[in-house]
Scaffold this motif. Structure first.
Motif, PDB file in Angstrom:
ATOM      1  N   UNK A  30      33.143  73.046  77.816  1.00 15.98           N
ATOM      2  CA  UNK A  30      33.091  72.920  76.902  1.00 15.98           C
ATOM      3  C   UNK A  30      32.456  72.154  75.734  1.00 15.98           C
ATOM      4  N   UNK A  31      31.772  71.594  76.495  1.00 11.83           N
ATOM      5  CA  UNK A  31      30.719  69.738  75.430  1.00 11.83           C
ATOM      6  C   UNK A  31      29.598  70.790  75.279  1.00 11.83           C
ATOM      7  N   UNK A  32      29.595  71.586  76.474  1.00  7.65           N
ATOM      8  CA  UNK A  32      28.022  72.986  76.741  1.00  7.65           C
ATOM      9  C   UNK A  32      28.260  73.364  75.735  1.00  7.65           C
ATOM     10  N   UNK A  33      29.204  74.189  75.198  1.00  2.00           N
ATOM     11  CA  UNK A  33      29.873  75.683  74.151  1.00  2.00           C
ATOM     12  C   UNK A  33      30.265  75.169  73.174  1.00  2.00           C
ATOM     13  N   UNK A  34      30.389  73.526  72.638  1.00  2.00           N
ATOM     14  CA  UNK A  34      30.785  73.222  71.802  1.00  2.00           C
ATOM     15  C   UNK A  34      29.307  72.621  71.162  1.00  2.00           C
ATOM     16  N   UNK A  35      28.491  72.526  71.607  1.00  2.00           N
ATOM     17  CA  UNK A  35      26.382  71.764  71.301  1.00  2.00           C
ATOM     18  C   UNK A  35      25.916  72.171  70.303  1.00  2.00           C
ATOM     19  N   UNK A  36      26.131  73.985  71.807  1.00  2.00           N
ATOM     20  CA  UNK A  36      25.035  74.920  71.852  1.00  2.00           C
ATOM     21  C   UNK A  36      25.824  76.594  71.154  1.00  2.00           C
ATOM     22  N   UNK A  37      24.523  77.664  71.062  1.00  2.00           N
ATOM     23  CA  UNK A  37      25.517  78.762  70.583  1.00  2.00           C
ATOM     24  C   UNK A  37      25.092  78.990  71.813  1.00  2.00           C
ATOM     25  N   UNK A  38      26.076  79.755  72.835  1.00  2.00           N
ATOM     26  CA  UNK A  38      25.852  80.170  74.196  1.00  2.00           C
ATOM     27  C   UNK A  38      26.868  81.409  74.369  1.00  2.00           C
ATOM     28  N   UNK A  39      26.238  81.942  75.205  1.00  2.72           N
ATOM     29  CA  UNK A  39      26.731  83.633  74.835  1.00  2.72           C
ATOM     30  C   UNK A  39      27.692  82.936  76.748  1.00  2.72           C
ATOM     31  N   UNK A  40      29.245  82.932  76.424  1.00  3.72           N
ATOM     32  CA  UNK A  40      29.636  83.174  77.172  1.00  3.72           C
ATOM     33  C   UNK A  40      30.216  84.714  78.084  1.00  3.72           C
ATOM     34  N   UNK A  41      29.947  85.661  78.174  1.00  2.00           N
ATOM     35  CA  UNK A  41      29.585  87.086  79.009  1.00  2.00           C
ATOM     36  C   UNK A  41      28.645  86.766  79.767  1.00  2.00           C
ATOM     37  N   UNK A  42      27.510  85.433  80.125  1.00  2.00           N
ATOM     38  CA  UNK A  42      25.989  85.346  80.837  1.00  2.00           C
ATOM     39  C   UNK A  42      26.885  83.974  81.078  1.00  2.00           C
TER      40      UNK A  42
ATOM     41  N   UNK B  22      37.733  71.628  88.182  1.00  2.00           N
ATOM     42  CA  UNK B  22      38.568  71.544  86.811  1.00  2.00           C
ATOM     43  C   UNK B  22      38.018  70.771  85.691  1.00  2.00           C
ATOM     44  N   UNK B  23      37.303  70.071  86.363  1.00  4.89           N
ATOM     45  CA  UNK B  23      36.301  69.070  85.654  1.00  4.89           C
ATOM     46  C   UNK B  23      35.682  69.889  84.750  1.00  4.89           C
ATOM     47  N   UNK B  24      34.546  70.775  85.248  1.00  6.05           N
ATOM     48  CA  UNK B  24      33.716  71.888  84.555  1.00  6.05           C
ATOM     49  C   UNK B  24      34.538  72.713  83.553  1.00  6.05           C
ATOM     50  N   UNK B  25      35.767  73.665  84.018  1.00  4.33           N
ATOM     51  CA  UNK B  25      36.053  74.126  83.084  1.00  4.33           C
ATOM     52  C   UNK B  25      36.477  73.501  81.983  1.00  4.33           C
ATOM     53  N   UNK B  26      37.494  71.941  81.927  1.00  6.01           N
ATOM     54  CA  UNK B  26      37.780  71.673  81.118  1.00  6.01           C
ATOM     55  C   UNK B  26      36.849  70.450  80.217  1.00  6.01           C
ATOM     56  N   UNK B  27      35.912  69.674  80.810  1.00  8.07           N
ATOM     57  CA  UNK B  27      35.208  68.463  79.864  1.00  8.07           C
ATOM     58  C   UNK B  27      33.775  69.280  79.477  1.00  8.07           C
ATOM     59  N   UNK B  28      32.761  69.753  80.870  1.00  7.44           N
ATOM     60  CA  UNK B  28      32.028  70.157  80.958  1.00  7.44           C
ATOM     61  C   UNK B  28      31.489  71.856  80.304  1.00  7.44           C
TER      62      UNK B  28
ATOM     63  N   UNK C   3      36.569  85.279  87.858  1.00  8.82           N
ATOM     64  CA  UNK C   3      36.042  85.472  86.110  1.00  8.82           C
ATOM     65  C   UNK C   3      35.983  83.979  85.425  1.00  8.82           C
ATOM     66  N   UNK C   4      35.463  82.927  85.790  1.00 14.28           N
ATOM     67  CA  UNK C   4      35.713  81.966  85.087  1.00 14.28           C
ATOM     68  C   UNK C   4      34.118  81.854  84.581  1.00 14.28           C
ATOM     69  N   UNK C   5      33.136  82.578  85.969  1.00  9.80           N
ATOM     70  CA  UNK C   5      32.420  82.666  85.554  1.00  9.80           C
ATOM     71  C   UNK C   5      31.357  84.337  85.249  1.00  9.80           C
ATOM     72  N   UNK C   6      30.687  84.759  84.726  1.00  9.53           N
ATOM     73  CA  UNK C   6      30.109  85.996  85.856  1.00  9.53           C
ATOM     74  C   UNK C   6      29.872  86.348  86.474  1.00  9.53           C
ATOM     75  N   UNK C   7      28.573  85.365  86.619  1.00 12.45           N
ATOM     76  CA  UNK C   7      27.596  85.559  87.794  1.00 12.45           C
ATOM     77  C   UNK C   7      27.788  84.384  88.843  1.00 12.45           C
ATOM     78  N   UNK C   8      27.617  85.070  90.123  1.00 14.10           N
ATOM     79  CA  UNK C   8      27.800  83.504  91.190  1.00 14.10           C
ATOM     80  C   UNK C   8      26.629  83.680  92.020  1.00 14.10           C
ATOM     81  N   UNK C   9      26.005  82.303  92.470  1.00 10.56           N
ATOM     82  CA  UNK C   9      24.759  82.266  93.686  1.00 10.56           C
ATOM     83  C   UNK C   9      24.908  81.841  95.051  1.00 10.56           C
ATOM     84  N   UNK C  10      25.386  82.381  95.585  1.00 10.45           N
ATOM     85  CA  UNK C  10      25.898  81.462  96.601  1.00 10.45           C
ATOM     86  C   UNK C  10      24.248  81.066  98.161  1.00 10.45           C
ATOM     87  N   UNK C  11      23.733  80.246  98.279  1.00  9.12           N
ATOM     88  CA  UNK C  11      22.251  80.247  98.796  1.00  9.12           C
ATOM     89  C   UNK C  11      22.776  79.027  99.997  1.00  9.12           C
TER      90      UNK C  11
END
Length: 341
Positions: free
Chosen positions: A177-189, A169-175, A211-219
């Protein structure tokens, strides 16, 4: 009266070059001496910084417990040294940011090392860490990266667990929006990466919030945690995937591990080597070892996801790597996956 100076001797060219080399070597040695005036003290030198990076601290609620103080998450961001593509930069979100941000951000910048004559792409790298000096905040990641679970709220060492939903929730609600509001971001990637407990958190995010992210890497994901509890979310994920529209973009999941994680370590064949003394008993570590041995792991995950609609599923093993040394190769794979169209 003029003074008559003796003529300077004429030296062979090879001998003159040898003298010049000796003088240059001597000058280099003098420059390295700590007592020389032109040598700056290392203790007064500025710290190394990584170009194109910024960091910001964000507050979040404390962990469970009476009087638990607020926690401070450190968000580290690296921006590619090139203009964004028309659709914006792709983004790679890294868990364990204190550990992984610097090498991954530098790997991203290395793609531009040949200059503008060689076209390439980069990604915004976002490290999700903590505002302290620890490389790994074990207590924080034990809480943030583990799913909610029945039973004890702490692990065998007394560390709080089960806070992954709050952290996501913290990532979705704070982080984000901060990144996407500060930089031109491709939300599909947008790619989400984690290793070990972080890999467990990535799987929990995929299976419960697809679907919150399009790509996932579980190492090297800790699927064994709480006897494979994360796999209980598989039926819900498959039902959600089956209900999606035909033209819905496919999700991508890459699961990685070190080759030595996937097979037992062979016993030593050197008979002359004395047997090591048994290590001191560690009940917490013994409990984890038993869970790893008995709980389902990556094969159960891959089998459960095989054939899932609109999911591109891949697996990679790194030759000779163990649990720890498989982390950086996985981060490199995650960066390539984030950038790839």
């Amino acid at each position: 009266m003029q003074l008559a100076l003796p003529p300077l001797p004429t030296l062979p060219l090879a001998q003159l070059a040898d003298i010049t080399r000796r003088r240059l070597l001597g000058l280099g040695a003098a420059l390295a001496l700590p007592g020389c005036a032109w040598h700056s003290s290392l203790k007064d030198a500025p710290p190394v910084t990584l170009p194109g990076t910024r960091q910001l601290d964000l507050r979040a609620p404390g962990m469970p417990g009476p009087g638990a103080p607020e926690r401070v998450h450190r968000i580290m961001v690296a921006v590619p040294p090139a203009p964004p593509p028309p659709q914006g930069y792709p983004v790679l979100y890294l868990l364990d940011g204190n550990l992984l941000f610097t090498p991954t951000a530098q790997l991203m910048r290395n793609r531009f090392a040949r200059g503008p004559s060689v076209p390439t792409q980069g990604a915004v790298v976002v490290g999700l860490g903590y505002a302290d000096s620890q490389v790994l905040d074990l207590a924080a990641r034990s809480y943030d990266y583990t799913p909610p679970a029945p039973g004890p709220a702490t692990d065998a060492r007394g560390r709080a667990e089960g806070g992954a939903d709050h952290f996501l929730d913290f990532i979705d609600q704070q982080v984000r929006p901060l990144v996407e509001g500060s930089l031109p971001i491709d939300t599909a990637r947008q790619t989400f990466f984690g290793h070990s407990y972080g890999g467990l958190c990535v799987l929990h995010a995929l299976l419960t919030r697809p679907g919150r992210f399009g790509r996932y890497v579980a190492a090297s994901p800790s699927i064994w945690w709480r006897d494979g509890l994360v796999l209980q979310a598989l039926p819900g994920f498959l039902a959600h995937a089956a209900s999606q529209a035909k033209d819905a973009p496919a999700l991508r999941l890459l699961v990685t591990q070190g080759e030595r994680e996937a097979r037992p370590v062979a016993p030593s064949t050197q008979a002359s080597r004395p047997a090591p003394s048994p290590p001191a008993s560690d009940p917490a570590r013994d409990a984890i070892r038993r869970q790893r041995q008995n709980a389902p792991g990556i094969p159960a995950l891959m089998e459960g996801l095989r054939g899932a609609p609109d999911l591109e599923l891949r697996y990679a093993s790194f030759p000779g790597a163990d649990h720890g040394s498989a982390m950086l190769p996985a981060a490199q794979q995650a960066l390539a996956m984030a950038i790839k169209d």
